[in-house]
Design an enzyme around this catalytic site. Structure first.
Site, PDB file in Angstrom:
ATOM      1  N   TRP A  28       0.829  -1.209   0.000  1.00 34.82           N
ATOM      2  CA  TRP A  28       0.000   0.000   0.000  1.00 34.82           C
ATOM      3  C   TRP A  28       0.861   1.255   0.000  1.00 34.82           C
ATOM      4  CZ3 TRP A  28      -4.194  -1.257  -2.018  1.00 34.82           C
ATOM      5  CH2 TRP A  28      -4.790  -2.479  -1.733  1.00 34.82           C
TER       6      TRP A  28
ATOM      7  N   ASP B  23      -1.538   6.987   6.405  1.00 36.79           N
ATOM      8  CA  ASP B  23      -2.585   6.080   5.933  1.00 36.79           C
ATOM      9  C   ASP B  23      -2.834   5.115   7.087  1.00 36.79           C
ATOM     10  OD1 ASP B  23      -4.121   4.057   4.920  1.00 36.79           O
ATOM     11  OD2 ASP B  23      -2.765   3.518   3.276  1.00 36.79           O
TER      12      ASP B  23
ATOM     13  N   LYS C  21     -12.314  -1.680   7.602  1.00 36.65           N
ATOM     14  CA  LYS C  21     -11.683  -2.598   8.550  1.00 36.65           C
ATOM     15  C   LYS C  21     -12.175  -2.296   9.969  1.00 36.65           C
ATOM     16  CE  LYS C  21      -8.100  -2.290   5.187  1.00 36.65           C
ATOM     17  NZ  LYS C  21      -8.334  -3.474   4.437  1.00 36.65           N
TER      18      LYS C  21
HETATM   19  N1  PMP Z   1      -4.016   1.316   2.585  1.00 34.50           N
HETATM   20  C1  PMP Z   1      -4.075   0.238   3.373  1.00 34.50           C
HETATM   21  C2  PMP Z   1      -3.203   0.167   4.594  1.00 34.50           C
HETATM   22  C3  PMP Z   1      -4.949  -0.808   3.047  1.00 34.50           C
HETATM   23  O1  PMP Z   1      -5.007  -1.889   3.830  1.00 34.50           O
HETATM   24  C4  PMP Z   1      -5.765  -0.707   1.902  1.00 34.50           C
HETATM   25  C5  PMP Z   1      -6.767  -1.758   1.519  1.00 34.50           C
HETATM   26  N2  PMP Z   1      -6.733  -2.933   2.121  1.00 34.50           N
HETATM   27  C6  PMP Z   1      -5.645   0.435   1.103  1.00 34.50           C
HETATM   28  C7  PMP Z   1      -4.782   1.429   1.489  1.00 34.50           C
HETATM   29  C8  PMP Z   1      -6.474   0.603  -0.131  1.00 34.50           C
HETATM   30  O2  PMP Z   1      -7.756   0.872   0.250  1.00 34.50           O
HETATM   31  P1  PMP Z   1      -8.961   0.989  -0.787  1.00 34.50           P
HETATM   32  O3  PMP Z   1      -9.157  -0.367  -1.372  1.00 34.50           O
HETATM   33  O4  PMP Z   1     -10.095   1.421   0.092  1.00 34.50           O
HETATM   34  O5  PMP Z   1      -8.590   1.991  -1.802  1.00 34.50           O
END
Ligand code: PMP
Length: 381
Positions: free
Chosen positions: A113, A186, A210
């Site tokens: 991520w 994030d 989550k």
């Molecule tokens: N950042 C983190 C730490 C994540 O765990 C995730 C998704 N699991 C994301 C970003 C991406 O999120 P989204 O699918 O809502 O764009």
């Protein structure tokens, strides 16, 4: 909410408390006049059919934002927005709004991520002309720890972006770094799970799916003064500017109304169950049970180094051997676990192995049951 005997370890969208599922479901059938209270009068309409400009939705929206401050400890000096597009949209919006030629957007690379956030900064830089610097990374050791920050950041740093919990590799910052550069976090996969200094972030965001509710709503908060002081950037569509959303009280366009309600219900649940400090105690107990088992086992190997271990996503390998044999064993483990009522344990394809996601709403009883299953699996060989 699935059949009662299944323990759902999904990494997200993830389990929510039964009472949140129930209240969300009843609001779809008929919203209560005081937005959600059990004993409120029904308004004769579903949450899904009321205007986002109505007073009933306004109560939900403003109530949710008030709880973000109250329960998550986000300071009053911060703007709070409930946006759409997931955390992934924030990867692009952040450099679009805050990076400029001559400045350096700094990132810590702690997993997939973070890497996606870095990628988006580089895409934006193609026209914006800023630098993107990866100031620390654990990529070379398969993201098994949180790397130390360098003694100093680049002189022209405009922000430092960190991922407070790495959902795929199961590592977590102990607390937000304390640096002179504005920190952007994030916090998608550990927001509200324990006190970790989120209030120190200049800018933060978290996809809700989550710890905060359903997918489709992203919590964004930031220090108003800092954002107002950023020079306006050319060529940014209105909807991708934070100012646009803030100027319209978060209702520039139609929000995810259902997501806002569930987020509010989730924050009420956290508040009523000991707050973030209460979550920390529960989450530590769950994580300790799993890591203790992994550390004492000769079959299971935890992926994350101690000192960097996530309380939200516990990742392990089976067998210790890097070969195809491990894959077969992992497959058998996941198959037998699924049959025994433990769902969602397959690790992410980029990390391999298994992963147990044990967010705020996940019960200790599910972890205890999983530990017993894992011990039995190891014993019988
Ligand atoms: N950042 C983190 C730490 C994540 O765990 C995730 C998704 N699991 C994301 C970003 C991406 O999120 P989204 O699918 O809502 O764009």
């Amino acid at each position: 909410m699935a059949a009662s005997q299944i323990f759902n370890f999904s990494a997200g969208p993830a389990i929510l408390p039964p009472e949140v599922f129930e209240r969300a479901a009843s609001s779809v059938l008929e919203l209560r006049s005081n937005a959600h209270a059990r004993d409120g009068e029904g308004i004769g309409l579903s949450l899904l059919e009321i205007s986002h400009r109505s007073k009933d939705f306004d109560a939900i929206h403003t109530g949710a934002i008030a709880l973000v401050h109250e329960v998550l400890g986000i300071p009053d000096s911060c703007e709070v927005l409930l946006l759409q597009g997931g955390a992934s949209l924030q990867f692009g919006m952040i450099p679009l709004n805050f990076a400029a030629a001559g400045r350096t957007a700094c990132y810590v690379d702690t997993g997939s991520w973070s890497a996606n956030a870095i990628k988006e900064s580089k895409v934006v830089a193609e026209t914006r002309g800023h630098e993107t610097a990866v100031v620390a990374s654990s990529k070379s050791s398969s993201y098994d720890h949180i790397p130390a920050l360098p003694a100093s950041l680049p002189e022209q740093a405009c922000y430092l972006h960190v991922t407070s919990n790495n959902t795929i590799f199961g590592t977590e910052w102990e607390s937000l770094p304390e640096v002179d550069t504005p920190v952007i976090v994030d916090a998608s996969s550990n927001i509200g799970s324990r006190p970790m200094g989120l209030e120190r972030a200049t800018f933060g965001y978290a996809g809700a799916q989550k710890n905060l509710g359903p997918s489709g709503v992203t919590l964004v908060w930031y220090q108003r003064e800092w954002v107002a002081a950023q020079p306006p950037q050319a060529g940014v569509p209105m909807i991708l500017r934070y100012k646009t959303h803030a100027d319209k009280g978060g209702l520039y366009n139609t929000p995810n109304t259902f997501g806002a309600l569930v987020l509010k219900l989730m924050l009420e649940w956290v508040r009523d169950n000991g707050g973030v400090a209460g979550m920390a105690t529960r989450n530590q107990a769950k994580a300790d049970a799993l890591y203790t088992l992994l550390d004492s086992s000769s079959l299971y190997t935890p992926l994350a180094k101690s000192g960097s271990r996530s309380r939200m996503n516990v990742v392990w390998r089976l067998g210790g051997a890097p070969s195809g044999q491990e894959d077969a064993l992992t497959k058998r483990f996941v198959k037998e676990a699924t049959a025994a009522g433990f769902s969602g344990l397959q690790g992410h394809r980029s990390a391999g192995g298994c992963r147990a996601s044990i967010y705020n709403a996940f019960p200790l009883a599910g972890v205890t049951a999983l530990c017993e299953f894992m011990q039995e699996f190891e014993r019988k060989g």
